[in-house]
Structures are given as C-alpha cells and as structure tokens.
Design a protein around this motif. Structure first.
Motif, PDB file in Angstrom:
ATOM      1  N   VAL A  67       2.206 -66.469 -44.562  1.00  0.00           N
ATOM      2  CA  VAL A  67       3.460 -66.986 -44.008  1.00  0.00           C
ATOM      3  C   VAL A  67       4.615 -66.706 -44.966  1.00  0.00           C
ATOM      4  CG1 VAL A  67       4.729 -69.091 -43.390  1.00  0.00           C
ATOM      5  CG2 VAL A  67       2.404 -68.742 -42.535  1.00  0.00           C
ATOM      6  N   LEU A  68       4.434 -67.022 -46.246  1.00  0.00           N
ATOM      7  CA  LEU A  68       5.506 -66.798 -47.215  1.00  0.00           C
ATOM      8  C   LEU A  68       5.841 -65.316 -47.347  1.00  0.00           C
ATOM      9  CD1 LEU A  68       4.601 -69.384 -50.001  1.00  0.00           C
ATOM     10  CD2 LEU A  68       6.409 -69.553 -48.270  1.00  0.00           C
ATOM     11  N   ARG A  69       4.829 -64.481 -47.365  1.00  0.00           N
ATOM     12  CA  ARG A  69       5.047 -63.029 -47.449  1.00  0.00           C
ATOM     13  C   ARG A  69       5.844 -62.555 -46.217  1.00  0.00           C
ATOM     14  NH1 ARG A  69       0.055 -61.829 -48.595  1.00  0.00           N
ATOM     15  NH2 ARG A  69       0.374 -61.974 -50.823  1.00  0.00           N
ATOM     16  N   GLY A  70       5.459 -63.027 -45.034  1.00  0.00           N
ATOM     17  CA  GLY A  70       6.147 -62.650 -43.805  1.00  0.00           C
ATOM     18  C   GLY A  70       7.595 -63.121 -43.780  1.00  0.00           C
ATOM     19  N   VAL A  71       7.853 -64.350 -44.216  1.00  0.00           N
ATOM     20  CA  VAL A  71       9.212 -64.888 -44.215  1.00  0.00           C
ATOM     21  C   VAL A  71      10.086 -64.137 -45.219  1.00  0.00           C
ATOM     22  CG1 VAL A  71      10.625 -66.931 -44.739  1.00  0.00           C
ATOM     23  CG2 VAL A  71       8.575 -67.170 -43.323  1.00  0.00           C
ATOM     24  N   LEU A  72       9.569 -63.910 -46.430  1.00  0.00           N
ATOM     25  CA  LEU A  72      10.359 -63.183 -47.435  1.00  0.00           C
ATOM     26  C   LEU A  72      10.670 -61.761 -46.966  1.00  0.00           C
ATOM     27  CD1 LEU A  72       8.683 -64.400 -50.747  1.00  0.00           C
ATOM     28  CD2 LEU A  72      11.031 -64.840 -50.000  1.00  0.00           C
ATOM     29  N   HIS A  73       9.683 -61.080 -46.419  1.00  0.00           N
ATOM     30  CA  HIS A  73       9.925 -59.722 -45.913  1.00  0.00           C
ATOM     31  C   HIS A  73      10.944 -59.726 -44.776  1.00  0.00           C
ATOM     32  CE1 HIS A  73       7.636 -56.462 -47.751  1.00  0.00           C
ATOM     33  NE2 HIS A  73       6.762 -57.383 -48.103  1.00  0.00           N
ATOM     34  N   SER A  74      10.888 -60.744 -43.917  1.00  0.00           N
ATOM     35  CA  SER A  74      11.852 -60.826 -42.810  1.00  0.00           C
ATOM     36  C   SER A  74      13.272 -61.013 -43.324  1.00  0.00           C
ATOM     37  CB  SER A  74      11.479 -61.961 -41.862  1.00  0.00           C
ATOM     38  OG  SER A  74      10.258 -61.676 -41.213  1.00  0.00           O
ATOM     39  N   ILE A  75      13.439 -61.854 -44.332  1.00  0.00           N
ATOM     40  CA  ILE A  75      14.765 -62.047 -44.926  1.00  0.00           C
ATOM     41  C   ILE A  75      15.268 -60.717 -45.490  1.00  0.00           C
ATOM     42  CG2 ILE A  75      16.039 -63.116 -46.836  1.00  0.00           C
ATOM     43  CD1 ILE A  75      14.153 -65.591 -46.434  1.00  0.00           C
ATOM     44  N   LEU A  76      14.407 -60.042 -46.248  1.00  0.00           N
ATOM     45  CA  LEU A  76      14.808 -58.763 -46.842  1.00  0.00           C
ATOM     46  C   LEU A  76      15.118 -57.733 -45.763  1.00  0.00           C
ATOM     47  CD1 LEU A  76      12.261 -58.632 -49.795  1.00  0.00           C
ATOM     48  CD2 LEU A  76      14.734 -59.066 -49.937  1.00  0.00           C
ATOM     49  N   PHE A  77      14.324 -57.700 -44.717  1.00  0.00           N
ATOM     50  CA  PHE A  77      14.553 -56.754 -43.625  1.00  0.00           C
ATOM     51  C   PHE A  77      15.956 -56.928 -43.037  1.00  0.00           C
ATOM     52  CE2 PHE A  77      14.517 -55.616 -39.124  1.00  0.00           C
ATOM     53  CZ  PHE A  77      14.063 -54.307 -39.180  1.00  0.00           C
ATOM     54  N   HIS A  78      16.374 -58.173 -42.901  1.00  0.00           N
ATOM     55  CA  HIS A  78      17.678 -58.455 -42.294  1.00  0.00           C
ATOM     56  C   HIS A  78      18.843 -58.328 -43.265  1.00  0.00           C
ATOM     57  CE1 HIS A  78      15.133 -60.233 -39.141  1.00  0.00           C
ATOM     58  NE2 HIS A  78      16.102 -59.808 -38.365  1.00  0.00           N
ATOM     59  N   THR A 107      18.529 -47.369 -46.884  1.00  0.00           N
ATOM     60  CA  THR A 107      17.599 -46.787 -45.928  1.00  0.00           C
ATOM     61  C   THR A 107      16.291 -47.566 -46.014  1.00  0.00           C
ATOM     62  OG1 THR A 107      18.627 -44.645 -46.223  1.00  0.00           O
ATOM     63  CG2 THR A 107      16.438 -44.674 -45.216  1.00  0.00           C
ATOM     64  N   VAL A 108      16.009 -48.324 -44.984  1.00  0.00           N
ATOM     65  CA  VAL A 108      14.849 -49.211 -44.963  1.00  0.00           C
ATOM     66  C   VAL A 108      13.789 -48.621 -44.045  1.00  0.00           C
ATOM     67  CG1 VAL A 108      14.031 -51.495 -44.270  1.00  0.00           C
ATOM     68  CG2 VAL A 108      16.231 -51.268 -45.416  1.00  0.00           C
ATOM     69  N   LYS A 109      12.569 -48.504 -44.570  1.00  0.00           N
ATOM     70  CA  LYS A 109      11.451 -48.095 -43.736  1.00  0.00           C
ATOM     71  C   LYS A 109      10.799 -49.387 -43.222  1.00  0.00           C
ATOM     72  CE  LYS A 109       7.329 -45.265 -43.603  1.00  0.00           C
ATOM     73  NZ  LYS A 109       6.388 -44.468 -44.358  1.00  0.00           N
ATOM     74  N   PRO A 110      10.877 -49.616 -41.911  1.00  0.00           N
ATOM     75  CA  PRO A 110      10.377 -50.895 -41.388  1.00  0.00           C
ATOM     76  C   PRO A 110       8.849 -50.948 -41.315  1.00  0.00           C
ATOM     77  CG  PRO A 110      11.176 -49.538 -39.595  1.00  0.00           C
ATOM     78  CD  PRO A 110      11.457 -48.790 -40.862  1.00  0.00           C
ATOM     79  N   GLN A 111       8.348 -52.161 -41.377  1.00  0.00           N
ATOM     80  CA  GLN A 111       6.941 -52.419 -41.112  1.00  0.00           C
ATOM     81  C   GLN A 111       6.869 -53.795 -40.464  1.00  0.00           C
ATOM     82  OE1 GLN A 111       4.233 -52.967 -44.402  1.00  0.00           O
ATOM     83  NE2 GLN A 111       5.825 -53.766 -45.748  1.00  0.00           N
ATOM     84  N   THR A 112       5.730 -54.131 -39.931  1.00  0.00           N
ATOM     85  CA  THR A 112       5.587 -55.450 -39.311  1.00  0.00           C
ATOM     86  C   THR A 112       4.409 -56.178 -39.936  1.00  0.00           C
ATOM     87  OG1 THR A 112       4.225 -54.552 -37.524  1.00  0.00           O
ATOM     88  CG2 THR A 112       6.597 -54.761 -37.097  1.00  0.00           C
ATOM     89  N   PHE A 113       4.471 -57.495 -39.862  1.00  0.00           N
ATOM     90  CA  PHE A 113       3.411 -58.373 -40.336  1.00  0.00           C
ATOM     91  C   PHE A 113       2.984 -59.243 -39.173  1.00  0.00           C
ATOM     92  CE2 PHE A 113       5.809 -57.313 -44.080  1.00  0.00           C
ATOM     93  CZ  PHE A 113       4.844 -57.136 -45.049  1.00  0.00           C
ATOM     94  N   THR A 133       4.699 -61.569 -34.682  1.00  0.00           N
ATOM     95  CA  THR A 133       5.066 -60.317 -35.331  1.00  0.00           C
ATOM     96  C   THR A 133       6.379 -60.520 -36.070  1.00  0.00           C
ATOM     97  OG1 THR A 133       3.989 -59.066 -33.572  1.00  0.00           O
ATOM     98  CG2 THR A 133       5.556 -57.864 -34.959  1.00  0.00           C
ATOM     99  N   MET A 134       6.332 -60.274 -37.379  1.00  0.00           N
ATOM    100  CA  MET A 134       7.517 -60.455 -38.214  1.00  0.00           C
ATOM    101  C   MET A 134       7.922 -59.121 -38.822  1.00  0.00           C
ATOM    102  SD  MET A 134       6.603 -64.077 -40.008  1.00  0.00           S
ATOM    103  CE  MET A 134       8.312 -64.458 -40.366  1.00  0.00           C
ATOM    104  N   PRO A 135       9.239 -58.853 -38.903  1.00  0.00           N
ATOM    105  CA  PRO A 135       9.683 -57.592 -39.482  1.00  0.00           C
ATOM    106  C   PRO A 135       9.550 -57.605 -40.997  1.00  0.00           C
ATOM    107  CG  PRO A 135      11.581 -58.948 -38.978  1.00  0.00           C
ATOM    108  CD  PRO A 135      10.364 -59.681 -38.473  1.00  0.00           C
ATOM    109  N   GLY A 136       9.392 -56.420 -41.557  1.00  0.00           N
ATOM    110  CA  GLY A 136       9.290 -56.307 -43.000  1.00  0.00           C
ATOM    111  C   GLY A 136       9.834 -54.983 -43.478  1.00  0.00           C
ATOM    112  N   VAL A 137       9.791 -54.822 -44.779  1.00  0.00           N
ATOM    113  CA  VAL A 137      10.310 -53.634 -45.431  1.00  0.00           C
ATOM    114  C   VAL A 137       9.165 -52.936 -46.145  1.00  0.00           C
ATOM    115  CG1 VAL A 137      11.897 -52.801 -47.190  1.00  0.00           C
ATOM    116  CG2 VAL A 137      12.532 -54.752 -45.764  1.00  0.00           C
ATOM    117  N   GLU A 138       8.985 -51.657 -45.841  1.00  0.00           N
ATOM    118  CA  GLU A 138       7.959 -50.882 -46.532  1.00  0.00           C
ATOM    119  C   GLU A 138       8.619 -50.175 -47.708  1.00  0.00           C
ATOM    120  OE1 GLU A 138       4.929 -47.232 -45.651  1.00  0.00           O
ATOM    121  OE2 GLU A 138       5.260 -48.688 -44.043  1.00  0.00           O
ATOM    122  N   ASP A 139       8.554 -50.832 -48.859  1.00  0.00           N
ATOM    123  CA  ASP A 139       9.119 -50.316 -50.091  1.00  0.00           C
ATOM    124  C   ASP A 139       8.294 -50.885 -51.234  1.00  0.00           C
ATOM    125  OD1 ASP A 139      11.589 -49.130 -51.629  1.00  0.00           O
ATOM    126  OD2 ASP A 139      11.299 -51.155 -52.444  1.00  0.00           O
TER     127      ASP A 139
END
Length: 187
Positions: free
Chosen positions: A25-36, A41-47, A53-59
């Motif tokens: 949950v914490l990983r998903g929330v932090l990645h979602s904040i960063l995604f937004h 140039t952000v390479k998206p990923q999902t969790f 389904t939560m958005p994330g950043v593949e970096d």
C-alpha cells in the motif's frame, strides 16, 4: 483532504493498514504521488494493490528511494511500540538565497507542495475481519487516487507548481521523502 497550514498546499492521506498489505500500500501510494508530480519524461507502470490499479513511475532512482522509505517505515513499525507513523513527501524549488544586504548567498530549497501519509498498523483478529479490513483499505486507496487526480488537476494544484526552468532528468524540482514516528525522523 487538502489543508492549508502553509502558503503551499498540504495534502493529507490517512491509512489504516495491516501487516500483510503495509509495504504494498505504501509503495503504491508513494509511486502514485510521484507519478502525478514528476514533470520529466516519465515511464509509467502500474501497481496492483488489493485489486486496485495504481499508477507508478518506472525509474531506478525513484524506485530505490520509495523502497528505502517504505523499508524505513516498516523497520520503525517493527522495532517500536508506536504503531503509527508518517511519511512526508515534499516538492521544492531552488531559489536564490540572499543575505540581509541583498548579496547572493547560493540557493535554498523552498517547498511548493507537501503530501503527508499518516499510517497506522492494526491487526485484524479473524479471517472475516481481514476480508472486511482489506475491502476498507481498497476503498481508501480508490478514494486516495481520486483525490490525487482531483488535486493535481485543480486550479490550486496546477498553480502550486512553479515555472519549470530546467528540463533535465525525471524531475526539475528537488524531492524529499521523510519517515517519522512520534515526530522523530528515522531512515
């Protein structure tokens, strides 16, 4: 959920978690904040977290930062008697720092937005409680992602972002993530 205790927006997310879902949950929330809030140039990923389904950043750098902070939170929960903690994500801009006599003294980081994740660990007593608990967490995550979208697309959320003057990297702005328990920073 957004409050204005400072001159910049502060968005608060309250989570009640169990041992099985805390890290995800914490990983998903932090990645979602960063995604937004990353503007490079952000390479998206999902969790997939509890069927949400939560958005994330593949970096690599962002993933390492998120994992370090989630691990620090987990260690703080495991080692202390306090089952409540806070993760704070602060986005800043670099501004020239001047002395009293208007002499340039380097740069300072000035926050323009802050996200506060208050998390509490509770343990369900039975399998039935666990199922109800996970349903409640999933609803909270859905509402959290909706709140992120609403804030970042709102007038206040858009005007909080300072002008982007540097186009290099994944974020033109300094990002800091801190973990604390009872007001004491850890990790």
């Amino acid at each position: 959920m957004a409050t204005a205790t400072n001159t910049y927006p502060t968005i608060t997310i309250d989570l009640i978690l169990d041992r099985l879902s805390t890290k995800d949950v914490l990983r998903g929330v932090l990645h979602s904040i960063l995604f937004h809030r990353l503007f490079g140039t952000v390479k998206p990923q999902t969790f997939e977290v509890l069927d949400i389904t939560m958005p994330g950043v593949e970096d690599m750098e962002m993933e390492q930062l998120v994992n370090e902070k989630v691990d620090a939170f987990w260690k703080g929960i495991e080692s202390g008697s306090n089952k409540r903690g806070r993760i704070t994500v602060t986005f800043s801009e670099k501004r020239p720092k001047k002395s009293w006599f208007q002499v340039y003294m380097g740069e300072e980081e000035v926050p323009w937005e802050q996200w506060i994740i208050n998390a509490e660990l509770r343990q369900p007593k039975s399998d039935r409680d666990r199922l109800a608990f996970h349903t409640e967490i999933a609803t909270t995550l859905t509402n959290t992602v909706h709140m992120m979208l609403s804030h970042t697309s709102s007038e206040r959320g858009r005007t909080a972002v300072p002008p982007i003057t540097v186009a290099a990297g994944i974020s033109p702005f300094p990002i800091s993530i801190s973990v604390s328990f009872g007001g004491v920073d850890v990790g």
